[in-house]
Design a protein around this motif. Sequence first.
Motif, PDB file in Angstrom:
ATOM      1  N   ARG A  13      53.196  68.813 -20.242  1.00 53.36           N
ATOM      2  CA  ARG A  13      52.969  68.941 -21.516  1.00 53.36           C
ATOM      3  C   ARG A  13      51.585  68.684 -21.747  1.00 53.36           C
ATOM      4  O   ARG A  13      50.665  67.937 -21.187  1.00 53.36           O
ATOM      5  CB  ARG A  13      53.671  67.877 -22.406  1.00 53.36           C
ATOM      6  CG  ARG A  13      54.922  68.205 -22.742  1.00 53.36           C
ATOM      7  CD  ARG A  13      55.786  67.433 -23.989  1.00 53.36           C
ATOM      8  NE  ARG A  13      54.888  67.290 -24.967  1.00 53.36           N
ATOM      9  CZ  ARG A  13      54.954  68.101 -26.187  1.00 53.36           C
ATOM     10  NH1 ARG A  13      55.746  69.145 -25.924  1.00 53.36           N
ATOM     11  NH2 ARG A  13      54.248  67.931 -27.169  1.00 53.36           N
ATOM     12  N   PRO A  14      50.818  69.465 -22.693  1.00 50.19           N
ATOM     13  CA  PRO A  14      49.361  69.344 -22.961  1.00 50.19           C
ATOM     14  C   PRO A  14      48.978  67.610 -23.625  1.00 50.19           C
ATOM     15  O   PRO A  14      49.843  67.274 -24.060  1.00 50.19           O
ATOM     16  CB  PRO A  14      49.047  70.173 -24.195  1.00 50.19           C
ATOM     17  CG  PRO A  14      50.277  70.767 -24.684  1.00 50.19           C
ATOM     18  CD  PRO A  14      51.341  70.564 -23.464  1.00 50.19           C
ATOM     19  N   ASN A  15      47.824  67.509 -23.312  1.00 53.21           N
ATOM     20  CA  ASN A  15      47.425  65.976 -23.841  1.00 53.21           C
ATOM     21  C   ASN A  15      47.047  66.161 -25.375  1.00 53.21           C
ATOM     22  O   ASN A  15      47.496  65.498 -26.090  1.00 53.21           O
ATOM     23  CB  ASN A  15      46.093  65.730 -23.178  1.00 53.21           C
ATOM     24  CG  ASN A  15      46.533  65.241 -21.784  1.00 53.21           C
ATOM     25  OD1 ASN A  15      47.114  64.644 -21.409  1.00 53.21           O
ATOM     26  ND2 ASN A  15      45.763  65.963 -20.972  1.00 53.21           N
ATOM     27  N   ASN A  54      51.137  71.615 -12.808  1.00 51.96           N
ATOM     28  CA  ASN A  54      50.671  71.121 -13.905  1.00 51.96           C
ATOM     29  C   ASN A  54      50.777  72.054 -15.158  1.00 51.96           C
ATOM     30  O   ASN A  54      50.994  71.609 -16.095  1.00 51.96           O
ATOM     31  CB  ASN A  54      48.999  71.507 -13.709  1.00 51.96           C
ATOM     32  CG  ASN A  54      48.181  70.734 -14.445  1.00 51.96           C
ATOM     33  OD1 ASN A  54      48.570  70.318 -15.624  1.00 51.96           O
ATOM     34  ND2 ASN A  54      47.021  70.572 -14.286  1.00 51.96           N
ATOM     35  N   ALA A  55      51.008  73.259 -15.188  1.00 46.49           N
ATOM     36  CA  ALA A  55      51.406  74.144 -16.171  1.00 46.49           C
ATOM     37  C   ALA A  55      52.801  73.654 -17.144  1.00 46.49           C
ATOM     38  O   ALA A  55      52.875  74.051 -18.062  1.00 46.49           O
ATOM     39  CB  ALA A  55      51.640  75.608 -15.719  1.00 46.49           C
ATOM     40  N   THR A  83      39.589  80.413 -25.885  1.00 47.15           N
ATOM     41  CA  THR A  83      39.985  79.006 -25.564  1.00 47.15           C
ATOM     42  C   THR A  83      39.806  78.227 -26.926  1.00 47.15           C
ATOM     43  O   THR A  83      40.644  77.297 -27.407  1.00 47.15           O
ATOM     44  CB  THR A  83      39.168  78.110 -24.572  1.00 47.15           C
ATOM     45  OG1 THR A  83      37.941  78.139 -24.916  1.00 47.15           O
ATOM     46  CG2 THR A  83      39.348  78.702 -23.280  1.00 47.15           C
ATOM     47  N   ASN A 136      54.028  77.403 -24.024  1.00 47.54           N
ATOM     48  CA  ASN A 136      52.469  77.082 -24.440  1.00 47.54           C
ATOM     49  C   ASN A 136      51.249  77.061 -23.468  1.00 47.54           C
ATOM     50  O   ASN A 136      50.649  76.002 -23.484  1.00 47.54           O
ATOM     51  CB  ASN A 136      52.621  75.470 -25.190  1.00 47.54           C
ATOM     52  CG  ASN A 136      53.512  75.462 -26.337  1.00 47.54           C
ATOM     53  OD1 ASN A 136      53.713  76.633 -27.145  1.00 47.54           O
ATOM     54  ND2 ASN A 136      54.486  74.353 -26.352  1.00 47.54           N
ATOM     55  N   CYS A 137      51.289  77.914 -22.752  1.00 44.55           N
ATOM     56  CA  CYS A 137      50.299  78.158 -21.708  1.00 44.55           C
ATOM     57  C   CYS A 137      49.629  79.228 -22.012  1.00 44.55           C
ATOM     58  O   CYS A 137      49.945  80.476 -22.397  1.00 44.55           O
ATOM     59  CB  CYS A 137      50.966  77.982 -20.377  1.00 44.55           C
ATOM     60  SG  CYS A 137      51.023  76.408 -19.610  1.00 44.55           S
ATOM     61  N   LYS A 169      48.118  74.770 -23.091  1.00 46.88           N
ATOM     62  CA  LYS A 169      47.332  74.344 -21.996  1.00 46.88           C
ATOM     63  C   LYS A 169      47.007  75.636 -21.678  1.00 46.88           C
ATOM     64  O   LYS A 169      47.478  76.571 -21.401  1.00 46.88           O
ATOM     65  CB  LYS A 169      48.213  73.927 -20.758  1.00 46.88           C
ATOM     66  CG  LYS A 169      48.353  72.217 -20.561  1.00 46.88           C
ATOM     67  CD  LYS A 169      48.878  71.869 -19.507  1.00 46.88           C
ATOM     68  CE  LYS A 169      48.482  70.370 -19.219  1.00 46.88           C
ATOM     69  NZ  LYS A 169      49.217  70.020 -18.042  1.00 46.88           N
ATOM     70  N   ASP A 174      42.776  69.796 -22.081  1.00 45.74           N
ATOM     71  CA  ASP A 174      43.823  70.762 -21.620  1.00 45.74           C
ATOM     72  C   ASP A 174      43.377  72.202 -21.401  1.00 45.74           C
ATOM     73  O   ASP A 174      43.939  73.211 -21.286  1.00 45.74           O
ATOM     74  CB  ASP A 174      44.684  70.909 -22.992  1.00 45.74           C
ATOM     75  CG  ASP A 174      45.433  69.584 -23.306  1.00 45.74           C
ATOM     76  OD1 ASP A 174      46.169  69.263 -22.630  1.00 45.74           O
ATOM     77  OD2 ASP A 174      45.446  69.257 -24.652  1.00 45.74           O
ATOM     78  N   ILE A 175      41.955  72.327 -21.071  1.00 48.31           N
ATOM     79  CA  ILE A 175      41.633  73.331 -20.561  1.00 48.31           C
ATOM     80  C   ILE A 175      40.886  73.148 -19.115  1.00 48.31           C
ATOM     81  O   ILE A 175      40.105  72.467 -18.927  1.00 48.31           O
ATOM     82  CB  ILE A 175      40.309  74.055 -21.621  1.00 48.31           C
ATOM     83  CG1 ILE A 175      40.823  74.202 -22.887  1.00 48.31           C
ATOM     84  CG2 ILE A 175      39.624  75.318 -20.871  1.00 48.31           C
ATOM     85  CD1 ILE A 175      39.764  74.570 -23.958  1.00 48.31           C
ATOM     86  N   TYR A 176      41.533  73.818 -18.334  1.00 54.66           N
ATOM     87  CA  TYR A 176      41.242  73.870 -16.866  1.00 54.66           C
ATOM     88  C   TYR A 176      40.805  74.822 -16.255  1.00 54.66           C
ATOM     89  O   TYR A 176      41.007  75.876 -16.153  1.00 54.66           O
ATOM     90  CB  TYR A 176      42.947  73.494 -16.056  1.00 54.66           C
ATOM     91  CG  TYR A 176      42.717  73.374 -14.699  1.00 54.66           C
ATOM     92  CD1 TYR A 176      42.245  71.947 -14.120  1.00 54.66           C
ATOM     93  CD2 TYR A 176      43.094  74.265 -13.992  1.00 54.66           C
ATOM     94  CE1 TYR A 176      42.521  71.885 -12.821  1.00 54.66           C
ATOM     95  CE2 TYR A 176      42.829  74.401 -12.405  1.00 54.66           C
ATOM     96  CZ  TYR A 176      42.586  73.033 -11.919  1.00 54.66           C
ATOM     97  OH  TYR A 176      42.486  72.581 -10.428  1.00 54.66           O
TER      98      TYR A 176
END
Length: 287
Positions: free
Chosen positions: A103-105, A99-100, A47, A139-140, A110, A75-77
């Motif tokens: 876009r990431p924060n 959620n995926a 991560t 980007n996941c 993500k 962004d890490i769930y």
Amino acid sequence: MNFSDFEFDEALKLRLDSLYSQNRQPHAIVIEGADEEKCEQLSTFLTMRAVCRAENKPCGKCEQCIKAKEQAHPDIYYAQPEKKSQIYSIEQMRDIIENASIRPNEADIKIFVFRNAEKRLLPVVQNSFLKLLEEPPQNCLFLLLCKNSKGLLNTILSRCTVITVKGDESFGEEAISLAKIIAEGTVAPSEWQLLSAFSGFTDRKLADETLAVLTVIFRDCVAVSRGIKARIDAELAIKLGKRITTGMALQLVEATEQARQKILQNVNMDLLSAFLSGEYRRIIWQR
Ligand SMILES: [Zn+2]
């Protein structure tokens, strides 16, 4: 890749280096290993590496790295199992899928982490997850932690990169001496010796540890024939090596791993002994 702060063995470092060569980022990784702490450490490393913006990732010092390390990155769930059932529910998976695609924060990616995946992701939930893996959003990164990847559906595994984390292989005396007796038994002319050696399998924990030692002993046979130092017992490895070819050694390791899988599935010890002595004899004596 920056491995400082992480106690990975050389084999794992090599694996990670080759995985991330040409700067490619896999979109789904299964981390398997009996040592939960080590798997968790690798998960944290991955991560951090994914969100870090430094040249030598993960730098361990930037804001992104620190948040990832403290498991406080937006962004890490980390998927949380249902309180009562301890599984990841289908509704939860739906939320994750939705959620995926958002876009990431803060980071450019993500990340979704599933711990204990083989136990908490029921096949029906794995199937809905599969749709996500088939057309992964951009980007996941999905991280699935488990003790043994065989507990996950093959369709999932075929879309993931599997990294096996080896535990701390310091074995107990009892397991080592039992493993040596069994190893000797595999090359003994009479089957009786092997069967009586297996009578030492009194409980699952000892049996599993003994089998772990056996895989090392069989690998040692190959190692010493190539001039590499044996890890358990050089003399024994040389003795076995006279009877066991490299091809056989690999089959023996495979059969032993299968037996360890059976222990996970709670097979009874008599059946386990019968399976292993049958396999060992078949491989070595071609019966
Ligand atoms: Zn960093």
